[in-house]
Design a protein around this motif. Structure first.
Motif, mmCIF file in Angstrom:
data_model
loop_
_atom_site.group_PDB
_atom_site.id
_atom_site.type_symbol
_atom_site.label_atom_id
_atom_site.label_comp_id
_atom_site.label_asym_id
_atom_site.label_seq_id
_atom_site.Cartn_x
_atom_site.Cartn_y
_atom_site.Cartn_z
ATOM 1 N N UNK B 64 0.840 -1.212 -0.052
ATOM 2 C CA UNK B 64 -0.013 -0.007 -0.282
ATOM 3 C C UNK B 64 0.838 1.246 -0.100
ATOM 4 N N UNK B 65 2.227 1.059 0.101
ATOM 5 C CA UNK B 65 2.981 2.232 0.350
ATOM 6 C C UNK B 65 2.411 3.314 1.380
ATOM 7 N N UNK B 66 2.035 2.729 2.518
ATOM 8 C CA UNK B 66 1.590 3.552 3.310
ATOM 9 C C UNK B 66 1.938 2.934 4.749
ATOM 10 N N UNK B 67 2.305 4.054 5.673
ATOM 11 C CA UNK B 67 2.745 3.670 6.876
ATOM 12 C C UNK B 67 1.915 4.296 7.924
ATOM 13 N N UNK B 88 8.930 13.600 6.171
ATOM 14 C CA UNK B 88 9.994 13.793 5.205
ATOM 15 C C UNK B 88 10.485 12.604 4.515
ATOM 16 N N UNK B 89 10.986 11.813 5.400
ATOM 17 C CA UNK B 89 11.558 10.410 4.850
ATOM 18 C C UNK B 89 10.605 9.620 3.921
ATOM 19 N N UNK B 90 9.612 9.566 4.737
ATOM 20 C CA UNK B 90 8.561 8.702 3.861
ATOM 21 C C UNK B 90 8.258 9.256 2.552
ATOM 22 N N UNK B 93 10.564 8.602 -0.143
ATOM 23 C CA UNK B 93 10.726 7.073 -0.503
ATOM 24 C C UNK B 93 9.313 6.768 -1.305
ATOM 25 N N UNK B 94 8.401 7.677 -1.414
ATOM 26 C CA UNK B 94 7.276 7.254 -2.192
ATOM 27 C C UNK B 94 6.309 6.571 -1.143
ATOM 28 N N UNK B 95 6.487 6.860 0.150
ATOM 29 C CA UNK B 95 5.384 6.298 1.194
ATOM 30 C C UNK B 95 4.507 7.548 1.483
ATOM 31 N N UNK B 307 11.472 6.436 10.710
ATOM 32 C CA UNK B 307 10.832 6.003 9.257
ATOM 33 C C UNK B 307 12.098 5.322 8.495
ATOM 34 N N UNK B 308 13.330 5.852 8.501
ATOM 35 C CA UNK B 308 14.195 5.244 7.618
ATOM 36 C C UNK B 308 14.383 3.848 7.677
ATOM 37 N N UNK B 309 14.578 3.475 9.205
ATOM 38 C CA UNK B 309 14.640 2.130 9.391
ATOM 39 C C UNK B 309 13.595 1.140 9.074
ATOM 40 N N UNK B 310 12.334 1.573 9.062
ATOM 41 C CA UNK B 310 11.148 0.899 8.953
ATOM 42 C C UNK B 310 10.965 0.761 7.491
ATOM 43 N N UNK B 311 11.469 1.778 6.666
ATOM 44 C CA UNK B 311 11.382 1.697 5.115
ATOM 45 C C UNK B 311 12.401 0.979 4.489
#
Lengths: 343, 343
Positions: B64-67, B88-90, B93-95, B307-311
């Motif tokens: 879903x490209x959703x967080x 910002x990070x999301x 990265x297209x999230x 966010x970075x780690x999650x992505x």
DNA sequence: CCGAAAATTGCAACCGATTGCAATTATTTT
DNA sequence: AAAATAATTGCAATCGGTTGCAATTTTCGG
């Protein structure tokens, strides 16, 4: 890493020997489904650990229960309050918020608008970036009948509804207040006048001067992005003026606070030498010394109001197309920073 | 009110006399599609004003490209900074972020978790409510292999990764600093010790006292929700103590600031009578007088890191299951509020 | 006990993209 | 030029609900 299989309404249907249609309706509390069946469906759903797949539904029904929000940045006192207000209302009504920031960049705002569109948000809430010049990126929403509402930084258009305060009146009030305190040379820290909020505050300032016979001096209007750094720079500019001003009206508190600190550092007494007043009634107003006179700008309420109107429209309770602008009440909160004379 | 028809890949396919499959792949830049075809598809898509329907895609692809983000409330300086960092990070990265607030209520947190689950977020970021006691509501995510990350208010579990600071060390540092300034009776304004952050800060405080031979007095630990109102009340409590403390270490700045104002109103001199230090390095630290000593707590960086780690995990670059905790560096920022002696 | 009205339930198409695998076409190799 | 390999493209099923309309069952008056 194989995903456990997803439980669907078909699984429930199979176990209960009924059709998926009935399950779907049953779960939604559709009135044509027998109460008893409904109960059985609910039980089985819980038993199997069913969780509805929003996408599948949205794909067909074309409703997403999602509201997109685009703001310049989300980490300011005003914005986060507004967002909190929106989230509260949305959540209460079964809507979710997809929030993105333009970082004051029109280009990013346009991208974000596209994303929101692709995600098929049911409605969109926008506060414009500093430098957004037109709203072509929002037109696809109109075409699609997706309601768009502005708040705070609105666009002057017949097409969309906006929630704002009367920035002109507020600017006027602040300025008049300073004049009544005896100020004759009032600096105005202005933002980008492309944005209604800053434009109107400046107009209010000008008009108040005019109405009270104080000459308007363009040198006293300092335009910036109203950031904290700008506050510091502005103070230096002020200190270098051949003749010091005796009042400052800033279009936002944040910038003014840093300006004040700098002025104080230079030995300027506030309000005796310079009386100051800001805008937003940010939390810092009650913390800085002297406490800051400001316009109370109810972020949370603006957020709530915007979301409420949008959702009411979505639910068919009202039609925002009949409404062009919603103006919220504001109030001048007088504190020590502007009190040259005992009142 | 009829909706204009939606343009789909089928429309593009028909006009170009190719299959929808090819269009789908072409739009995604799939390498097996001829460059020339790709260009034609892109052009036609633009010509027709095609916009992809995320749902249809997500339904099939299960991405879903959703967080999802669940926070106690989104209008605090720390939180909105963290959210800004995440967004910002999301976005880069297209999230997209779906943000909701628990309003410090465990029940609401649970509901929100359900919603996020139903929306099939690709990952979830959580900072726990004040009173959340267990994380049963997050287990469905694990079952489904949906990564969950905590930040700030984490849950002590092998199962999930958290991004935090070393609250113990920070609490220890602040307390030691106050002791070195000559404080002997240090009040600690604590939060709910169910939450790691407050628990650890208290522990750090205790340990520092112990290590420096200062007796621990439970009467000096005042637990509250650390709100602004609590700050005022706390001040009153302190003023009524039979023997005034000579130092205060607060688990957050916000509460402390209001406490300070109240103490100052009562004629207490800071830092001479009472030296104070807070936590968060909130913006107000540099505005209140005297400027507030605090622990710099980098909200924006925490948001970015989380966010970075999650992505990265979602993209398969790293695996967060190997990581239990990520500890960010913090720093004691010493300002006038705690300086009893010239250093 | 019969037939009509009301209450329930189900059929089957549909929403719009994705994807494994097969089919077709183009390019090389021998 | 035939055979082999690589590059493109398409078929058809699939994801999981939703919905108009028809079908079936139940309820009930007479």
């Amino acid at each position: 890493m194989s995903q456990p299989k997803e439980i669907t309404i078909y699984d429930i249907a199979r176990e209960l020997n009924i059709s998926a249609t009935t399950v779907s309706r049953g779960l939604k509390g559709h009135p044509t489904i027998n109460k008893n069946t409904r109960k059985k469906i609910a039980e089985k759903a819980k038993e199997l650990g069913y969780t509805p797949n929003t996408f599948a539904g949205s794909l067909r029904s074309k409703r997403t229960n999602t509201i997109g929000v685009i703001v310049p940045r989300l980490n300011s006192y005003f914005m986060s309050s507004a967002l909190a207000g929106m989230e509260h209302v949305a959540n209460k009504n079964g809507y979710n918020l997809i929030i993105s920031q333009s970082l004051e960049d029109s280009k990013k705002e346009i991208e974000n608008a596209h994303t929101m569109f692709n995600r098929r948000v049911d409605g969109l809430i926008v506060s414009l970036a500093f430098n957004t010049e037109n709203i072509a990126h929002l037109l696809p929403f109109s075409t699609r009948n997706i309601p768009v509402m502005f708040f705070d930084r609105v666009y002057n258009s017949e097409q969309f509804t906006g929630v704002v305060i009367d920035n002109f009146a507020a600017g006027y009030d602040v300025t008049r207040h300073l004049i009544k305190q005896g100020c004759k040379r009032i600096v105005h820290l202005a933002g980008n006048t492309l944005r209604n909020v800053y434009h109107d505050r400046l107009e209010g300032y000008s008009q108040a001067l005019k109405d009270h016979g104080v000459p308007f001096d363009p040198h006293l209007v300092i335009t910036s992005n109203l950031s904290e750094e700008a506050g510091v720079e502005t103070a230096q500019q002020i200190l270098q003026m051949p003749q010091l001003p005796d009042g400052i009206f800033s279009a936002n508190d944040n910038c003014l606070v840093y300006c004040m600190l700098e002025l104080k550092k230079a030995g300027i007494r506030i309000p005796e030498d310079i009386a100051v007043a800001g805008f937003n009634n940010d939390r810092v107003c009650q913390i800085i010394e002297p406490n800051l006179t400001s316009i109370d700008y109810p972020g949370y309420a603006i957020g709530e109001t915007t979301a409420t109107h949008l959702i009411n429209h979505l639910l068919g309770h009202t039609n925002i197309h009949n409404t062009n602008t919603i103006v919220l009440r504001t109030e001048l909160v007088v504190r020590a920073s502007s009190l040259k004379r005992k009142e």
